[in-house]
Design a protein around this motif. Structure first.
Motif: not given
Length: 152
Positions: A1-8, A21-26
């Motif tokens: 799953m591509n989360l580059r936009f959300q990460r930016r 930026v840390w994103m909860d894997p769950t």
């Protein structure tokens, strides 16, 4: 799953780089659905997205070595780079010695144990490098009869 936009977007909001930026894997699905800055802010409030701490260089080893050096360790032949007089120059040794000798001469003069004529003479001798140390100075002055012997 591509989360580059959300990460930016999260990096902009958190005022940090994208790598921090840390994103909860769950909760990846919920993060992927977030498409506006307000959605990202909500996820940050919920704790699903966080800013990671900056990685620094540990100073534990440096502090340990500094503590050892304070005790006088790690000073042996293998650790020395400069020559003997590069590490403790002759001039600095001379300054330390001559200042001590001149201080002693001043004290003797001010206490009245040494008259001003003998003081001047001894001062010139000191400048000439006759005395190795304070003790040597006092022994010499006693031998010459300029001051009374200690303990007599």
């Amino acid at each position: 799953m591509n989360l580059r936009f959300q990460r930016r977007l999260a990096a902009q909001i958190l005022k940090c780089g994208e790598n921090r930026v840390w994103m909860d894997p769950t909760h990846i699905e919920e993060i992927a659905e977030a498409i506006t800055k307000e959605d990202i802010r909500e996820l940050i409030r919920e704790g699903y997205i966080k800013k990671m701490q900056v990685k620094g260089t540990s100073r534990v080893r440096a502090r340990y070595i500094a503590a050892q050096k304070a005790k006088g360790r790690r000073r042996g032949h293998g650790k020395r780079k400069g020559a003997k007089y590069a590490r403790y120059p002759r001039k600095r040794r001379w300054m330390k010695n001559i200042r001590a000798i001149r201080r002693t001469l001043r004290e003797l003069r001010d206490e009245g144990k040494l008259d001003r004529h003998h003081y001047r003479k001894a001062y010139r001798w000191a400048k000439g490098g006759i005395f190795k140390s304070k003790k040597h100075l006092i022994q010499h002055l006693e031998m010459m009869g300029y001051i009374e012997k200690e303990g007599s």
